[in-house]
Design a protein around this motif. Structure first.
Motif, PDB file in Angstrom:
ATOM      1  N   SER A   1       8.014 -27.995 -12.643  1.00 52.78           N
ATOM      2  CA  SER A   1       8.672 -29.253 -12.721  1.00 52.78           C
ATOM      3  C   SER A   1       8.798 -29.823 -14.405  1.00 52.78           C
ATOM      4  O   SER A   1       9.536 -30.874 -14.608  1.00 52.78           O
ATOM      5  CB  SER A   1       8.379 -30.381 -11.749  1.00 52.78           C
ATOM      6  OG  SER A   1       6.963 -30.577 -11.877  1.00 52.78           O
ATOM      7  N   ASN A   2       7.654 -29.755 -14.906  1.00 47.75           N
ATOM      8  CA  ASN A   2       7.679 -30.027 -16.397  1.00 47.75           C
ATOM      9  C   ASN A   2       8.625 -29.762 -17.281  1.00 47.75           C
ATOM     10  O   ASN A   2       9.066 -30.353 -18.172  1.00 47.75           O
ATOM     11  CB  ASN A   2       6.298 -29.650 -17.005  1.00 47.75           C
ATOM     12  CG  ASN A   2       4.974 -30.199 -16.623  1.00 47.75           C
ATOM     13  OD1 ASN A   2       4.809 -31.493 -16.604  1.00 47.75           O
ATOM     14  ND2 ASN A   2       4.084 -29.380 -16.008  1.00 47.75           N
ATOM     15  N   GLY A   3       9.407 -28.279 -16.755  1.00 51.84           N
ATOM     16  CA  GLY A   3      10.414 -28.045 -17.394  1.00 51.84           C
ATOM     17  C   GLY A   3      11.815 -28.792 -17.228  1.00 51.84           C
ATOM     18  O   GLY A   3      12.610 -29.369 -18.358  1.00 51.84           O
ATOM     19  N   PHE A   4      11.755 -29.519 -16.246  1.00 49.60           N
ATOM     20  CA  PHE A   4      12.764 -30.381 -15.726  1.00 49.60           C
ATOM     21  C   PHE A   4      12.588 -31.766 -16.507  1.00 49.60           C
ATOM     22  O   PHE A   4      13.561 -32.276 -17.031  1.00 49.60           O
ATOM     23  CB  PHE A   4      12.714 -30.682 -14.091  1.00 49.60           C
ATOM     24  CG  PHE A   4      13.644 -31.709 -13.496  1.00 49.60           C
ATOM     25  CD1 PHE A   4      14.930 -31.836 -13.858  1.00 49.60           C
ATOM     26  CD2 PHE A   4      13.147 -32.914 -13.028  1.00 49.60           C
ATOM     27  CE1 PHE A   4      15.873 -32.823 -13.383  1.00 49.60           C
ATOM     28  CE2 PHE A   4      13.931 -33.984 -12.580  1.00 49.60           C
ATOM     29  CZ  PHE A   4      15.325 -33.688 -12.859  1.00 49.60           C
ATOM     30  N   TYR A   5      11.328 -32.372 -16.553  1.00 43.53           N
ATOM     31  CA  TYR A   5      10.936 -33.506 -16.981  1.00 43.53           C
ATOM     32  C   TYR A   5      11.255 -33.706 -18.449  1.00 43.53           C
ATOM     33  O   TYR A   5      11.989 -34.329 -19.325  1.00 43.53           O
ATOM     34  CB  TYR A   5       9.751 -34.020 -16.869  1.00 43.53           C
ATOM     35  CG  TYR A   5       9.531 -34.023 -15.296  1.00 43.53           C
ATOM     36  CD1 TYR A   5      10.358 -34.748 -14.554  1.00 43.53           C
ATOM     37  CD2 TYR A   5       8.435 -33.533 -14.936  1.00 43.53           C
ATOM     38  CE1 TYR A   5      10.063 -34.741 -13.041  1.00 43.53           C
ATOM     39  CE2 TYR A   5       7.939 -33.505 -13.429  1.00 43.53           C
ATOM     40  CZ  TYR A   5       8.874 -34.198 -12.765  1.00 43.53           C
ATOM     41  OH  TYR A   5       8.572 -34.144 -11.321  1.00 43.53           O
ATOM     42  N   ALA A   6      10.998 -32.399 -19.247  1.00 43.40           N
ATOM     43  CA  ALA A   6      11.309 -32.132 -20.530  1.00 43.40           C
ATOM     44  C   ALA A   6      12.654 -32.182 -21.189  1.00 43.40           C
ATOM     45  O   ALA A   6      13.196 -32.726 -21.999  1.00 43.40           O
ATOM     46  CB  ALA A   6      10.253 -31.033 -21.164  1.00 43.40           C
ATOM     47  N   THR A   7      13.480 -31.472 -20.014  1.00 41.67           N
ATOM     48  CA  THR A   7      14.869 -31.174 -20.221  1.00 41.67           C
ATOM     49  C   THR A   7      15.639 -32.827 -20.293  1.00 41.67           C
ATOM     50  O   THR A   7      16.440 -33.085 -20.966  1.00 41.67           O
ATOM     51  CB  THR A   7      15.545 -30.420 -19.310  1.00 41.67           C
ATOM     52  OG1 THR A   7      15.058 -29.200 -19.338  1.00 41.67           O
ATOM     53  CG2 THR A   7      16.913 -30.414 -19.440  1.00 41.67           C
TER      54      THR A   7
END
Length: 335
Positions: free
Chosen positions: A64-70
């Protein structure tokens, strides 16, 4: 029969480590590169979701970190707006989405599909899931769960294959995190049920050891028996060095608070690499105001709650993210 197989099984158990070493030397050993222990600059201009998928942990794992960074990066590019009106809402700004990559388009499509008047509400999403649960509409809840899974647990094998040639269960689309616990429980049950027979049967013991050895290799990182292509292993080491730098609170606090673009970039990639909480804590101490940091944290907390509630047994966890957990009101910091 067991006694006939016993010598062969013992040979396989003894030869397995040597075979693994040979396979690693043939297919997994990487070239040596000299890279500093810490790097303060972004190693390469890549999309944060790709950094999360390829360089954070195993190249086949996206969290989910990839989602938040996006979300943070789309805000920086003025595709969406975080934190202006509410710390749990996202405003979709008028823009041409033709230049978005596959994952960014998936994120934006999800936000638009669950928005009203181009405003996505994370708490509204949570309420929507809860209402679907109460109404027992399993079909719509499953559709919503799959769409959330598509942005929180994204997988892009074509993107991964550009960087690595992996040889593991991960490379074949199997998630080791989901499989490891069922395998452990199956092994424990078999040992409990057949405990006496196993203890009195050397062939069964050797077979169990061989199975454990094979499972350990199958669930190893995908690059253990594979290789990074071109010079991407060097870039992997550089991202590790950059992550080490962002993880060092004392080191990043030495930098000027005036360079807002630098801190925003650190926050985006720190989030993608799972260390956004350290960057945000330094920002708070240096009085660096970046409202989207608090916004994406609160949105993420509600999003994870909604995803967990969408599971059939409502017991799944959405996982932590780079901002250290916990919901909260607006305005302040993330912790």
């Amino acid at each position: 029969m067991g006694s006939d197989l016993l010598p062969v099984l013992r040979y396989l158990v003894a030869a397995f480590p040597l075979l693994l070493i040979v396979l690693y030397l043939l297919f997994g050993r990487e070239r040596r590169y000299t890279v500093p222990k810490t790097l303060s600059t972004v190693p390469a201009k890549r999309k944060p979701w790709l950094v999360n998928m390829i360089f954070k942990d195993d190249p086949y794992e996206f969290d989910s970190n990839g989602f938040y960074a996006t979300l943070l990066e789309l805000h920086k590019r003025k595709i969406i707006e975080l934190g202006r009106t509410s710390f749990t809402e996202i405003r979709l700004l008028p823009d041409d989405w033709s230049e978005m990559d596959r994952y960014e388009r998936r994120v934006l499509d999800f936000l638009r599909a669950n928005s009203r008047n181009d405003i996505f509400s994370a708490r509204g999403l949570e309420n929507k899931v809860n209402n679907l649960t109460k109404s027992h509409d399993s079909r719509k809840r499953e559709e919503l769960r799959k769409s959330m899974e598509g942005v929180l647990q994204y997988r892009d094998d074509d993107a991964v294959r550009e960087f690595v040639a992996g040889r593991s269960l991960m490379a074949f689309g199997l998630n080791r995190k989901r499989l490891i616990m069922p395998l452990i429980w199956t092994a424990l049950i078999l040992i409990f049920v057949l405990g006496h027979d196993i203890a009195s049967n050397p062939a069964a013991i050797a077979l169990l050891i061989l199975a454990l050895q094979s499972t350990a290799v199958a669930f190893a990182p995908s690059t253990i028996l594979g290789r990074w292509k071109k010079d991407y292993y060097k870039e992997k080491l550089e991202w590790d060095a950059f992550r080490a730098f962002l993880s060092d609170y004392a080191m990043i606090r030495r930098y000027s608070a005036d360079d807002l673009d630098m801190w925003k970039e650190w926050l985006i990639y720190g989030t993608a690499l799972g260390v956004g909480d350290t960057v945000e804590r330094a920002m708070m101490d240096l009085k660096i105001a970046i409202p989207e940091a608090a916004a994406v944290h609160n949105i993420g907390s509600s999003f994870v709650d909604a995803f967990s509630a969408s599971m059939p047994d409502s017991s799944a966890s959405g996982g932590g993210f780079g901002f250290g957990g916990g919901g909260g009101g607006g305005g302040g910091g993330i912790r």
